[in-house]
Design an enzyme around this catalytic site. Structure first.
Site, PDB file in Angstrom:
ATOM      1  N   ASP A  27     121.829  60.216 -24.754  1.00  0.00           N
ATOM      2  CA  ASP A  27     121.442  58.884 -25.247  1.00  0.00           C
ATOM      3  C   ASP A  27     122.230  57.707 -24.652  1.00  0.00           C
ATOM      4  O   ASP A  27     122.655  56.810 -25.393  1.00  0.00           O
ATOM      5  CB  ASP A  27     121.561  58.838 -26.781  1.00  0.00           C
ATOM      6  CG  ASP A  27     120.633  59.815 -27.492  1.00  0.00           C
ATOM      7  OD1 ASP A  27     119.909  60.570 -26.804  1.00  0.00           O
ATOM      8  OD2 ASP A  27     120.631  59.841 -28.744  1.00  0.00           O
ATOM      9  N   LYS A 124     113.509  62.487 -28.203  1.00  0.00           N
ATOM     10  CA  LYS A 124     113.668  63.030 -29.562  1.00  0.00           C
ATOM     11  C   LYS A 124     113.580  61.901 -30.572  1.00  0.00           C
ATOM     12  O   LYS A 124     113.894  60.757 -30.259  1.00  0.00           O
ATOM     13  CB  LYS A 124     115.015  63.742 -29.684  1.00  0.00           C
ATOM     14  CG  LYS A 124     116.189  62.819 -29.391  1.00  0.00           C
ATOM     15  CD  LYS A 124     117.497  63.546 -29.404  1.00  0.00           C
ATOM     16  CE  LYS A 124     118.654  62.633 -29.122  1.00  0.00           C
ATOM     17  NZ  LYS A 124     118.849  61.554 -30.083  1.00  0.00           N
ATOM     18  N   CYS A 169     124.593  61.945 -32.357  1.00  0.00           N
ATOM     19  CA  CYS A 169     123.743  62.756 -31.471  1.00  0.00           C
ATOM     20  C   CYS A 169     124.517  63.743 -30.619  1.00  0.00           C
ATOM     21  O   CYS A 169     124.048  64.856 -30.382  1.00  0.00           O
ATOM     22  CB  CYS A 169     122.851  61.842 -30.650  1.00  0.00           C
ATOM     23  SG  CYS A 169     121.636  60.996 -31.704  1.00  0.00           S
TER      24      CYS A 169
HETATM   25  C1  VGL Z   1     122.019  57.987 -32.604  1.00  0.00           C
HETATM   26  C2  VGL Z   1     121.991  57.002 -34.663  1.00  0.00           C
HETATM   27  C3  VGL Z   1     120.631  56.902 -34.622  1.00  0.00           C
HETATM   28  C4  VGL Z   1     122.828  58.574 -31.494  1.00  0.00           C
HETATM   29  C5  VGL Z   1     120.639  57.897 -32.541  1.00  0.00           C
HETATM   30  O1  VGL Z   1     122.361  58.588 -30.340  1.00  0.00           O
HETATM   31  O2  VGL Z   1     123.969  59.021 -31.777  1.00  0.00           O
HETATM   32  N1  VGL Z   1     122.681  57.539 -33.671  1.00  0.00           N
HETATM   33  N2  VGL Z   1     119.959  57.365 -33.546  1.00  0.00           N
END
Ligand code: VGL
Ligand code: ZN
Length: 222
Positions: A27, A124, A169
């Site tokens: 991410d 995702k 994540c």
């Molecule tokens: C994430 C919160 C919400 C992450 C993704 O990538 O850690 N955290 N969505």
């Protein structure tokens, strides 16, 4: 693997790499970097680090948080405040600012992310009613993303994990990978955390307990 060392001699002190190793970059998207909708402090600082690791790895996979508008994890969907929690059918959900809406600039990878040899991108959190911190199994803890099957079919047995956010994540992905029998090496300093109510320390101790090996850029490079 010898061939790798010849091709990518930057990683000189790294544990001997095997064809069954992969880097999983979590991410590294605009919304998790400074100025983004859910900015992780120092998020963009991981970019040169993951680029450097990726340059030494033959197998690279990325995850991309990818939500529809009105997603169940968005505080705005429920008329609530960001960072509150809420019971949803699969358990307790942290409510986030709207972030990583598929097709928007916020969901794009950071522009300096440089790993053209990455082989797969797994999105995702794209179902309206289920979040997915993990790159392997959605938040209902049942729905697979397909990534575990991809690793299996590709013969990947050990993953190096880095990116954003360490305590959400990255940690959920690392724990699910351990649960699926993969060896997991966390590159701790190539991650940044949100750190909500001690979530960073909790994530690290959960990963330690699950047998995730902690390493650093210093361990990987001479
Ligand atoms: C994430 C919160 C919400 C992450 C993704 O990538 O850690 N955290 N969505
Ligand atoms: Zn998200």
């Amino acid at each position: 693997m010898k061939g790798l060392r010849i091709e990518f001699d930057d990683i000189s002190a790294m544990t001997t790499l095997l064809p069954s190793d992969a880097l999983l970059v979590i991410d590294v998207q605009n919304d998790f970097c400074t100025g983004g909708a859910l900015a992780v402090p120092g998020g963009e600082e991981v970019v040169p680090l993951v680029n450097r690791i990726a340059a030494g790895m033959a197998n690279v996979v990325l995850t991309q948080d990818w939500h529809p508008r009105g997603h169940i994890s968005f505080a705005s969907t429920h008329g609530r405040m960001a960072f509150e929690t809420m019971e949803v059918p699969y358990g307790l959900q942290v409510l986030w600012p709207d972030h990583c809406i598929g097709g928007t600039t916020g969901a794009d990878f950071h522009r300096d992310l440089d790993m053209p040899h990455a082989q797969a991108i797994i999105r995702k959190g794209y179902r309206s009613d289920i979040d997915s911190y993990s790159g392997l199994v959605e938040a209902d803890r049942r729905t697979p993303t397909g990534l575990a099957g991809y690793f299996e079919e590709r013969g990947i047995r050990r993953i190096f994990v880095a990116g954003l956010a360490l305590d959400f994540c990255v940690a959920w992905t690392a724990l699910d990978a351990r649960a699926r029998g993969l060896e997991v090496v966390l590159v701790e300093d190539a991650c940044r955390a949100i750190d909500l109510h001690g979530s960073r320390a909790a994530a690290l101790s959960d990963m330690d307990a699950a047998g995730v090996v902690r390493s650093s850029m210093g361990d990987l490079f001479a």
